[in-house]
Design an enzyme around this catalytic site. Sequence first.
Site, PDB file in Angstrom:
ATOM      1  N   ASP A 194     106.924  -2.232 -11.646  1.00 46.43           N
ATOM      2  CA  ASP A 194     107.108  -2.225 -10.188  1.00 46.43           C
ATOM      3  C   ASP A 194     108.512  -2.651  -9.759  1.00 46.43           C
ATOM      4  O   ASP A 194     108.671  -3.559  -8.921  1.00 46.43           O
ATOM      5  CB  ASP A 194     106.086  -3.173  -9.527  1.00 46.43           C
ATOM      6  CG  ASP A 194     104.658  -2.913  -9.976  1.00 46.43           C
ATOM      7  OD1 ASP A 194     104.304  -1.746 -10.189  1.00 46.43           O
ATOM      8  OD2 ASP A 194     103.893  -3.892 -10.083  1.00 46.43           O
TER       9      ASP A 194
ATOM     10  N   GLU B 224     100.026   3.927  -2.950  1.00 45.54           N
ATOM     11  CA  GLU B 224     100.595   2.574  -3.031  1.00 45.54           C
ATOM     12  C   GLU B 224     102.093   2.666  -3.300  1.00 45.54           C
ATOM     13  O   GLU B 224     102.653   3.757  -3.402  1.00 45.54           O
ATOM     14  CB  GLU B 224      99.907   1.755  -4.138  1.00 45.54           C
ATOM     15  CG  GLU B 224     100.115   2.317  -5.539  1.00 45.54           C
ATOM     16  CD  GLU B 224      99.330   1.583  -6.621  1.00 45.54           C
ATOM     17  OE1 GLU B 224      98.578   0.653  -6.315  1.00 45.54           O
ATOM     18  OE2 GLU B 224      99.487   1.982  -7.794  1.00 45.54           O
TER      19      GLU B 224
HETATM   20  O1  FUB Z   1     101.494  -4.102 -10.682  1.00 41.89           O
HETATM   21  C1  FUB Z   1     100.246  -4.174 -10.035  1.00 41.89           C
HETATM   22  C2  FUB Z   1     100.057  -2.977  -9.186  1.00 41.89           C
HETATM   23  O2  FUB Z   1     100.109  -1.808  -9.997  1.00 41.89           O
HETATM   24  C3  FUB Z   1     101.113  -2.745  -8.149  1.00 41.89           C
HETATM   25  O3  FUB Z   1     100.990  -3.579  -7.048  1.00 41.89           O
HETATM   26  C4  FUB Z   1     100.908  -1.303  -7.887  1.00 41.89           C
HETATM   27  O4  FUB Z   1     101.924  -0.690  -7.168  1.00 41.89           O
HETATM   28  C5  FUB Z   1     100.751  -0.761  -9.285  1.00 41.89           C
HETATM   29  O5  FUB Z   1     101.990  -0.512  -9.900  1.00 41.89           O
END
Ligand code: FUB
Length: 324
Positions: free
Chosen positions: A16, A223
């Site tokens: 991320d 997301e």
């Molecule tokens: O790293 C945990 C979660 O996985 C993140 O918040 C999302 O964007 C995904 O990458």
Amino acid sequence: MSEQRKPLVSHIFTADPSAHVFNGKIYVYPSHDIPHDGEDNDDGDEYRMEDYHILSMDSVDAPCVDNGCALHMKDVPWVSKQMWAPDAAYKDGKYYLYFPARDKDGIFRIGVAVSDDPAGPFTPEENYMPGSYSIDPAVLVDDDGRAYMYNGGLWGGQLEMWQSGSFDPNAHRPEGDEPALGPVFGELDADMKHYKGETKQLQILDENGKPLTAGDEDRRYFEGPWMHKFNGKYYLSYSTGTTHYLVYAEGNRPDGPFTYKGRIMEPVLGWTTHHSIVEYQGKWYLFYHDCELSNGINHRRCVKFTELTIHEDGTIETIRPYEK
Ligand code: FUB
């Protein structure tokens, strides 16, 4: 070009990446994946992160440095677990780290921590940002000094659970022809620690001006939002989650609406895909992660970067991550 598309570091698992240029250097704010042998599920319980390590590079050709633990869960009074994807911003001499985590009730909120140094350590606020919910904050400090936060994630990120305005763990998940949910948008106050007013949901439209539908999984928001500006326009990019693409949409204002434009990157090895886009010395770069270091274990990821081609009209050339 030599270090591109290779893990930035290999002594810890990272994911991320939110990249920024501060004081002429590249700083990367990643999640810090913890290796364990537990199983994956749709709530993302396998992502058990507890702290943040900030990475930095003197240039795109320089080695990547791990600046050590910049913030640990044990030092944040409101957090119970899962310090997920962070971002950082600079304003008026201070650096702000924005991070999602579950509060003591298991609800994802966004926290803020402050430092004089982009590499930390960061001092957290006692409580999460009032009115914040869900995951994956990304902050744009605009050319006029106004700051905006974009965030939200479906499924384990709990975005669906807030459709009524308060937390409902049994909320209906939009599907089929129902409008897809967009990310949360809010302007930040001058102190960078509170929302200035109400947050709202951003609209992402198709080529006919109609909201993308929940069933349009190749294009709808899942997301990992990011915002970059190019020639005065605003570009919202994000992960499509279930279909594993990084895609982007264009708008004339920071709060949209945005019109879907295309794909930034084809799927990487691993379930999640999450990125940031940054300009450095006149070139554009995409920071992203995959699971190469662990041969495909979803919660053992590694951050990489590659040059990105953005054309004069703002369109972005699609990257095939394993083709040179
Ligand atoms: O790293 C945990 C979660 O996985 C993140 O918040 C999302 O964007 C995904 O990458």
